[in-house]
Design a protein around this motif. Structure first.
Motif, PDB file in Angstrom:
ATOM      1  N   ILE A 101      17.585   0.986  -2.690  1.00 35.26           N
ATOM      2  CA  ILE A 101      16.838   1.422  -1.511  1.00 35.26           C
ATOM      3  C   ILE A 101      15.981   0.248  -1.039  1.00 35.26           C
ATOM      4  O   ILE A 101      15.229  -0.334  -1.822  1.00 35.26           O
ATOM      5  N   VAL A 102      16.109  -0.102   0.239  1.00 39.94           N
ATOM      6  CA  VAL A 102      15.348  -1.229   0.774  1.00 39.94           C
ATOM      7  C   VAL A 102      14.632  -0.784   2.051  1.00 39.94           C
ATOM      8  O   VAL A 102      14.963   0.240   2.634  1.00 39.94           O
ATOM      9  N   GLY A 103      13.676  -1.585   2.452  1.00 39.23           N
ATOM     10  CA  GLY A 103      12.984  -1.321   3.702  1.00 39.23           C
ATOM     11  C   GLY A 103      13.398  -2.315   4.767  1.00 39.23           C
ATOM     12  O   GLY A 103      14.171  -3.241   4.520  1.00 39.23           O
ATOM     13  N   ALA A 104      12.842  -2.130   5.948  1.00 42.59           N
ATOM     14  CA  ALA A 104      13.234  -2.969   7.078  1.00 42.59           C
ATOM     15  C   ALA A 104      12.855  -4.430   6.861  1.00 42.59           C
ATOM     16  O   ALA A 104      13.577  -5.338   7.302  1.00 42.59           O
ATOM     17  N   ALA A 105      11.733  -4.657   6.180  1.00 42.64           N
ATOM     18  CA  ALA A 105      11.293  -6.040   6.004  1.00 42.64           C
ATOM     19  C   ALA A 105      12.292  -6.859   5.208  1.00 42.64           C
ATOM     20  O   ALA A 105      12.471  -8.052   5.448  1.00 42.64           O
ATOM     21  N   LYS A 106      12.927  -6.204   4.252  1.00 43.84           N
ATOM     22  CA  LYS A 106      13.944  -6.902   3.440  1.00 43.84           C
ATOM     23  C   LYS A 106      15.078  -7.403   4.342  1.00 43.84           C
ATOM     24  O   LYS A 106      15.553  -8.536   4.203  1.00 43.84           O
ATOM     25  N   VAL A 108      14.945  -7.781   7.663  1.00 42.63           N
ATOM     26  CA  VAL A 108      14.429  -8.769   8.618  1.00 42.63           C
ATOM     27  C   VAL A 108      14.320 -10.139   7.958  1.00 42.63           C
ATOM     28  O   VAL A 108      14.707 -11.164   8.547  1.00 42.63           O
ATOM     29  N   GLU A 109      13.833 -10.181   6.738  1.00 41.72           N
ATOM     30  CA  GLU A 109      13.685 -11.466   6.060  1.00 41.72           C
ATOM     31  C   GLU A 109      15.035 -12.160   5.889  1.00 41.72           C
ATOM     32  O   GLU A 109      15.155 -13.370   6.075  1.00 41.72           O
ATOM     33  N   VAL A 112      16.172 -13.424   9.342  1.00 35.32           N
ATOM     34  CA  VAL A 112      15.389 -14.614   9.711  1.00 35.32           C
ATOM     35  C   VAL A 112      15.889 -15.831   8.944  1.00 35.32           C
ATOM     36  O   VAL A 112      15.917 -16.955   9.451  1.00 35.32           O
TER      37      VAL A 112
ATOM     38  N   CYS B 153       8.507   1.809   4.899  1.00 36.56           N
ATOM     39  CA  CYS B 153       8.491   0.976   6.097  1.00 36.56           C
ATOM     40  C   CYS B 153       8.360   1.790   7.372  1.00 36.56           C
ATOM     41  O   CYS B 153       7.979   1.253   8.410  1.00 36.56           O
ATOM     42  N   ALA B 182      11.654   1.845  -1.451  1.00 37.49           N
ATOM     43  CA  ALA B 182      11.932   0.827  -0.431  1.00 37.49           C
ATOM     44  C   ALA B 182      10.825  -0.212  -0.372  1.00 37.49           C
ATOM     45  O   ALA B 182      11.083  -1.404  -0.178  1.00 37.49           O
ATOM     46  N   GLU B 185      11.122  -3.204  -2.595  1.00 38.01           N
ATOM     47  CA  GLU B 185      11.940  -4.310  -2.086  1.00 38.01           C
ATOM     48  C   GLU B 185      11.264  -4.980  -0.898  1.00 38.01           C
ATOM     49  O   GLU B 185      11.464  -6.158  -0.642  1.00 38.01           O
ATOM     50  N   ASP B 186      10.474  -4.179  -0.157  1.00 35.45           N
ATOM     51  CA  ASP B 186       9.944  -4.651   1.116  1.00 35.45           C
ATOM     52  C   ASP B 186       8.694  -5.505   0.994  1.00 35.45           C
ATOM     53  O   ASP B 186       8.506  -6.448   1.765  1.00 35.45           O
ATOM     54  N   SER B 189       9.104  -9.209   0.714  1.00 37.34           N
ATOM     55  CA  SER B 189       9.624  -9.733   1.981  1.00 37.34           C
ATOM     56  C   SER B 189       8.534  -9.762   3.041  1.00 37.34           C
ATOM     57  O   SER B 189       8.383 -10.750   3.776  1.00 37.34           O
ATOM     58  N   LEU B 190       7.782  -8.671   3.146  1.00 37.27           N
ATOM     59  CA  LEU B 190       6.692  -8.605   4.127  1.00 37.27           C
ATOM     60  C   LEU B 190       5.708  -9.738   3.907  1.00 37.27           C
ATOM     61  O   LEU B 190       5.287 -10.409   4.857  1.00 37.27           O
ATOM     62  N   LEU B 193       7.225 -13.009   4.995  1.00 37.13           N
ATOM     63  CA  LEU B 193       7.353 -13.076   6.450  1.00 37.13           C
ATOM     64  C   LEU B 193       6.000 -13.329   7.111  1.00 37.13           C
ATOM     65  O   LEU B 193       5.924 -13.968   8.158  1.00 37.13           O
TER      66      LEU B 193
END
Lengths: 121, 217
Positions: A101-106, A108-109, A112, B153, B182, B185-186, B189-190, B193
């Motif tokens: 399960i991942v989020g949007a930031a993963k 997006v990174e 990018v 997210c 989530a 994992e996020d 990355s956040l 970024l």
């Protein structure tokens, strides 16, 4: 620079052909040694859960359960959208091998960093 | 003061070899020399890949001395995670420890393959060690905490994280706790970024993730 290929998948049992095709393409990429990811959103998040691919078979395409297993064996990854999994009550202990399960930031990174996204179905 | 803490013993396994693996972890992490010695065959072969390089010991006594020497100066050993499983006749054991030593807190993880004799004693150990890794959030005392709960997210995680990291001075560390799968994992990355540095990522026994982020700008 990311070399990842991210294949979008948005459908589950309700549309076997649309659910299966991203895995067909992603499996080709993984088999060819590419770093392939199927990003499952909306109803497709069920595909990464136990029993989620059971019975999904579009005539002319491989059964999705078999294809999923082959894709993971080939080094592929399945990312499940966290914002889609949470309201469906999908928790980590329901996931099958290869799914995260991942989020949007993963996502997006990765984009990018140069990952390519593929809308295949 | 010497304090030892460890999670409750794992439930009994149906396979004896896994029991040996679990007993090995318990003996090492509680520094129970007698129990550790009782698990080892006299003619033990102990091969190690340590941060300093490969090395080896022969005999149970040397192995006990070697293992106990690693943790001799620890005030407290906390088992963050451990596994034991049989792999084709060998026993695969992993454990991640938070070790409090006089100089501060450290993480250490070891991966071990065991061979057992018919009587269940360990005849060989192949060990891979991470070394003692200093826990960033405990280095300077400049750590701040933020419990993100189960924010994901789509629930405002990015904004809440931005507000919290923005509220601490540049150079300080924000330790973010999350239970959302989530967000686990996020968050790294956040942080990247947004131009910050992820200093450490640590799983806790209760299923949360602690992400230590240094504010960079």
């Amino acid at each position: 620079m990311s070399d990842k290929l991210i294949f979008n998948c948005t459908y589950g049992k309700e549309h076997p052909e649309r659910a299966t095709l991203p895995f067909v393409a992603a499996n080709i990429a993984a088999a060819a040694g590419q770093e392939a990811i199927v990003l499952c959103t909306i109803e497709a998040v069920w595909l990464g859960t136990h029993g989620g691919t059971d019975g999904i078979a579009q005539p002319g395409l491989p059964a999705l359960a078999d294809l999923y297993a082959e894709f993971i064996d080939n080094g592929g990854q399945v990312w499940l959208c966290g914002a889609c999994a949470k309201p469906r009550g999908i928790a980590e202990d329901q996931l099958v091998k290869g799914s995260t399960i991942v989020g949007a930031a993963k996502v997006v990174e990765e984009v990018v960093a140069g990952a390519k996204t593929v809308a295949f179905a | 003061m010497l304090t030892l803490r460890a999670p409750d013993p794992a439930p009994a396994s149906s396979t004896p070899s896994r029991d040996v693996g679990a007993a090995f972890v318990t003996a090492v992490t509680t520094r129970d020399i007698d129990s550790l010695r009782s698990l080892l065959a006299d003619e033990l072969r102990f091969r190690m890949l340590l941060p300093s390089g490969p090395t080896a010991d022969s005999g149970a006594g040397a192995a006990v001395d070697r293992i106990t020497s690693w943790f001799a100066d620890a005030d407290e050993i906390e088992v963050l995670a451990s596994t034991s499983a049989e792999v084709g006749g060998r026993v695969a054991v992993t454990y991640r420890l938070r070790v409090h030593r006089p100089g501060g807190g450290h993480l250490i993880e070891q991966h071990v393959m065991l061979d057992l004799a018919d009587d269940g004693r360990i005849t060989s150990i192949d060990l891979l060690c991470s070394g003692f890794r200093r826990i960033a959030s405990e280095e300077s005392g400049q750590a701040h905490e933020y419990d993100a709960g189960d924010l994901g997210c789509a629930d405002g995680l990015a904004g809440a994280f931005r507000d919290n990291i923005g509220s601490i001075p540049v150079g300080h560390v924000l330790v973010v706790s999350t239970s959302d799968p989530a967000a686990k994992e996020d968050l790294p990355s956040l942080a990247r970024l947004m131009g910050h540095a992820v200093r450490s990522i640590e799983a806790t026994p209760d299923g949360r993730l602690l992400v230590s982020v240094e504010r960079r700008r």
